[in-house]
Scaffold this motif. Structure first.
Motif, PDB file in Angstrom:
ATOM      1  N   GLU A   1       0.822  -1.213   0.000  1.00  0.00           N
ATOM      2  CA  GLU A   1       0.000   0.000   0.000  1.00  0.00           C
ATOM      3  C   GLU A   1       0.855   1.261   0.000  1.00  0.00           C
ATOM      4  O   GLU A   1       0.528   2.268   0.623  1.00  0.00           O
ATOM      5  CB  GLU A   1      -0.954  -0.002   1.207  1.00  0.00           C
ATOM      6  N   GLY A   2       1.956   1.188  -0.722  1.00  0.00           N
ATOM      7  CA  GLY A   2       2.817   2.361  -0.855  1.00  0.00           C
ATOM      8  C   GLY A   2       3.748   2.617   0.306  1.00  0.00           C
ATOM      9  O   GLY A   2       4.496   3.597   0.291  1.00  0.00           O
ATOM     10  N   ARG A   3       3.731   1.748   1.327  1.00  0.00           N
ATOM     11  CA  ARG A   3       4.621   1.941   2.471  1.00  0.00           C
ATOM     12  C   ARG A   3       6.010   1.383   2.165  1.00  0.00           C
ATOM     13  O   ARG A   3       6.137   0.377   1.470  1.00  0.00           O
ATOM     14  CB  ARG A   3       4.034   1.253   3.705  1.00  0.00           C
ATOM     15  N   PRO A   4       7.058   2.012   2.705  1.00  0.00           N
ATOM     16  CA  PRO A   4       8.421   1.513   2.450  1.00  0.00           C
ATOM     17  C   PRO A   4       8.588   0.096   2.972  1.00  0.00           C
ATOM     18  O   PRO A   4       8.034  -0.288   4.003  1.00  0.00           O
ATOM     19  CB  PRO A   4       9.303   2.494   3.229  1.00  0.00           C
ATOM     20  N   VAL A   5       9.363  -0.693   2.239  1.00  0.00           N
ATOM     21  CA  VAL A   5       9.532  -2.097   2.581  1.00  0.00           C
ATOM     22  C   VAL A   5      10.994  -2.483   2.399  1.00  0.00           C
ATOM     23  O   VAL A   5      11.690  -1.953   1.525  1.00  0.00           O
ATOM     24  CB  VAL A   5       8.626  -2.988   1.701  1.00  0.00           C
TER      25      VAL A   5
ATOM     26  N   ARG B   1      -6.017   2.882  -5.615  1.00  0.00           N
ATOM     27  CA  ARG B   1      -6.456   3.110  -4.236  1.00  0.00           C
ATOM     28  C   ARG B   1      -5.812   4.360  -3.662  1.00  0.00           C
ATOM     29  O   ARG B   1      -4.665   4.701  -3.998  1.00  0.00           O
ATOM     30  CB  ARG B   1      -6.109   1.892  -3.376  1.00  0.00           C
ATOM     31  N   PRO B   2      -6.520   5.100  -2.771  1.00  0.00           N
ATOM     32  CA  PRO B   2      -5.970   6.344  -2.202  1.00  0.00           C
ATOM     33  C   PRO B   2      -4.628   6.144  -1.504  1.00  0.00           C
ATOM     34  O   PRO B   2      -3.774   7.028  -1.533  1.00  0.00           O
ATOM     35  CB  PRO B   2      -7.054   6.775  -1.207  1.00  0.00           C
ATOM     36  N   GLU B   3      -4.428   4.962  -0.872  1.00  0.00           N
ATOM     37  CA  GLU B   3      -3.182   4.731  -0.150  1.00  0.00           C
ATOM     38  C   GLU B   3      -1.972   4.750  -1.077  1.00  0.00           C
ATOM     39  O   GLU B   3      -0.834   4.970  -0.639  1.00  0.00           O
ATOM     40  CB  GLU B   3      -3.227   3.373   0.566  1.00  0.00           C
ATOM     41  N   LEU B   4      -2.195   4.495  -2.353  1.00  0.00           N
ATOM     42  CA  LEU B   4      -1.095   4.433  -3.306  1.00  0.00           C
ATOM     43  C   LEU B   4      -0.953   5.710  -4.127  1.00  0.00           C
ATOM     44  O   LEU B   4      -0.073   5.799  -4.986  1.00  0.00           O
ATOM     45  CB  LEU B   4      -1.296   3.244  -4.247  1.00  0.00           C
ATOM     46  N   ARG B   5      -1.778   6.703  -3.828  1.00  0.00           N
ATOM     47  CA  ARG B   5      -1.743   7.921  -4.632  1.00  0.00           C
ATOM     48  C   ARG B   5      -0.402   8.635  -4.515  1.00  0.00           C
ATOM     49  O   ARG B   5       0.141   9.127  -5.505  1.00  0.00           O
ATOM     50  CB  ARG B   5      -2.876   8.856  -4.204  1.00  0.00           C
ATOM     51  N   ALA B   6       0.153   8.709  -3.279  1.00  0.00           N
ATOM     52  CA  ALA B   6       1.432   9.387  -3.101  1.00  0.00           C
ATOM     53  C   ALA B   6       2.528   8.699  -3.899  1.00  0.00           C
ATOM     54  O   ALA B   6       3.377   9.361  -4.505  1.00  0.00           O
ATOM     55  CB  ALA B   6       1.803   9.433  -1.612  1.00  0.00           C
ATOM     56  N   TYR B   7       2.513   7.362  -3.893  1.00  0.00           N
ATOM     57  CA  TYR B   7       3.510   6.633  -4.683  1.00  0.00           C
ATOM     58  C   TYR B   7       3.313   6.922  -6.161  1.00  0.00           C
ATOM     59  O   TYR B   7       4.284   7.209  -6.881  1.00  0.00           O
ATOM     60  CB  TYR B   7       3.393   5.135  -4.427  1.00  0.00           C
ATOM     61  N   TYR B   8       2.085   6.868  -6.617  1.00  0.00           N
ATOM     62  CA  TYR B   8       1.820   7.116  -8.034  1.00  0.00           C
ATOM     63  C   TYR B   8       2.231   8.525  -8.429  1.00  0.00           C
ATOM     64  O   TYR B   8       2.834   8.742  -9.484  1.00  0.00           O
ATOM     65  CB  TYR B   8       0.338   6.883  -8.321  1.00  0.00           C
ATOM     66  N   ASP B   9       1.929   9.525  -7.576  1.00  0.00           N
ATOM     67  CA  ASP B   9       2.305  10.901  -7.886  1.00  0.00           C
ATOM     68  C   ASP B   9       3.816  11.046  -7.980  1.00  0.00           C
ATOM     69  O   ASP B   9       4.337  11.800  -8.811  1.00  0.00           O
ATOM     70  CB  ASP B   9       1.762  11.849  -6.814  1.00  0.00           C
ATOM     71  N   ARG B  10       4.542  10.327  -7.138  1.00  0.00           N
ATOM     72  CA  ARG B  10       5.998  10.414  -7.149  1.00  0.00           C
ATOM     73  C   ARG B  10       6.575   9.824  -8.428  1.00  0.00           C
ATOM     74  O   ARG B  10       7.532  10.344  -8.995  1.00  0.00           O
ATOM     75  CB  ARG B  10       6.568   9.688  -5.931  1.00  0.00           C
ATOM     76  N   TYR B  11       6.007   8.729  -8.881  1.00  0.00           N
ATOM     77  CA  TYR B  11       6.601   7.996  -9.989  1.00  0.00           C
ATOM     78  C   TYR B  11       5.886   8.189 -11.324  1.00  0.00           C
ATOM     79  O   TYR B  11       6.249   7.562 -12.300  1.00  0.00           O
ATOM     80  CB  TYR B  11       6.652   6.503  -9.656  1.00  0.00           C
TER      81      TYR B  11
END
Length: 349
Positions: A199-203, A333-343
């Motif tokens: 869900e876009g969290r660092p792993v 999904r909203p949780e992944l929006r920040a990741y999508y915006d970054r990339y």
């Protein structure tokens, strides 16, 4: 086997269904590739592939989603769903349609649609592809062929505990010292699933995988200190405990394509090419040669081959990552929006 839907001419040797390989659509530019499929096997691509293509601006989000595409792309395929792929050596009773054999430089790329016709009735039934950057394939059109029994005994689907992992394992380096093209496609495919599962969290990647490709794939993962840990799980390994903070990298079954599932627990699973997974989890071999001394008189040497020297770094296939991410509905999904915006701009895809 498959026969022509129009006249019944046999178009393939007897073949058994297996999982569609992760690297199917991702080869290396300016290189000739071997056949994608093993002899006597076939796989099915459920998504639309091939021409006709339409530009994203002409399609729009809703229609693109109906085609299985959930992120903006240059173009969207409106080709057939459920096309059947076989090795070229398993094709029978087909002839090239010469006026549809365009390619880039080294072969045929299928840009004009079906380029193989049934020798019995002349109906276009399949597409041969073997140009540079493409795995050698023959794609049967689902509406032009039908499946019939070959008369041979059915090949049973092995259970997880019946698989010989050593025969499944694929090394990350080829015998000539080049990096495995299968690895370079399969790893970013798994990373796309990993991004969504987290869900876009660092792993943090598991040690064996991080040690092999960690530096080169770091930009594909969400930024920041790891809050989740990915670990390798699957048949023959200890059952992971139920808990939080973990995501499991598990193998895809080579026949069904289904990911291995733990018998209990709720940790999310991320499918990984079984060839890559098996190489990561199997213990390294040690040479049987004696550390000191010499061989007895009359005993022939049987040394292991010298491990290949890597002559270039690991280059993840960018399009394998971006295409896989674009075909995962949860990327919206909203949780992944920040990741999508970054990339969504310059980056790994």
């Amino acid at each position: 086997m498959f026969v022509c839907a129009g006249c019944g001419t046999e178009l393939t040797a007897p073949v058994s269904r297996v999982a569609l390989p992760d690297h199917t659509h991702y080869g290396a530019w300016e290189e000739l590739h071997p056949p994608l499929m093993d002899p006597a096997t076939y796989a099915v691509e459920p998504l639309p592939t091939g021409p006709p293509w339409r530009l994203w601006g002409d399609v729009g989000e809703d229609l693109a989603a109906e085609q299985g595409v959930y992120l903006p792309q240059y173009s969207v395929s409106f080709g057939s769903r459920d096309r059947i792929v076989i090795a070229p050596g398993d094709s029978r009773g087909m002839a090239l349609i010469l006026e549809k054999c365009e390619g880039y430089c080294m072969g045929i790329d299928g840009r004009d649609g079906p380029n193989l016709a049934c020798e019995g009735c002349g109906r276009p039934v399949a597409t041969r592809m073997d140009d540079c950057g493409l795995w050698q394939t023959v794609w049967l059109e689902p509406d032009a062929v039908r499946r019939v029994p070959s008369g041979l005994p059915a090949v049973p689907v092995p259970d997880w505990d019946e698989l010989d992992l050593r025969t499944c394992a694929v090394a990350p380096v080829e015998l000539d010292g080049s990096r495995s093209r299968r690895w370079e496609a399969a790893v970013p495919v798994a990373l796309a699933h990993l991004v969504v599962a987290c869900e876009g969290r660092p792993v943090e990647l598991p040690g064996p995988l991080a040690g092999l490709v960690g530096d080169t794939v770091a930009d594909y993962l969400p930024a920041g200190p790891p809050v989740l840990t990915a670990r390798l799980a699957g048949p023959g390994r200890p059952v992971p405990p139920s808990g939080t903070g973990e995501v499991l990298l598990v193998p895809r079954h080579p026949v069904t394509g289904e990911p291995w599932r733990p018998p209990h627990g709720t940790a999310p699973v991320v499918p990984l090419d079984i060839g890559v997974w098996a190489h990561l989890v199997l213990p390294a071999e040690t040479s049987p040669r004696p550390a000191t001394g010499t061989l007895p008189e009359g005993v022939l040497r049987d040394d292991y081959v010298v491990p290949p020297h890597r002559w270039r770094g690991f280059y993840p296939h960018d399009r394998a990552f971006s295409d896989t991410l674009a075909h995962l509905p949860d990327i919206r999904r909203p949780e992944l929006r920040a990741y999508y915006d970054r990339y969504s701009g310059p980056g790994p895809y």
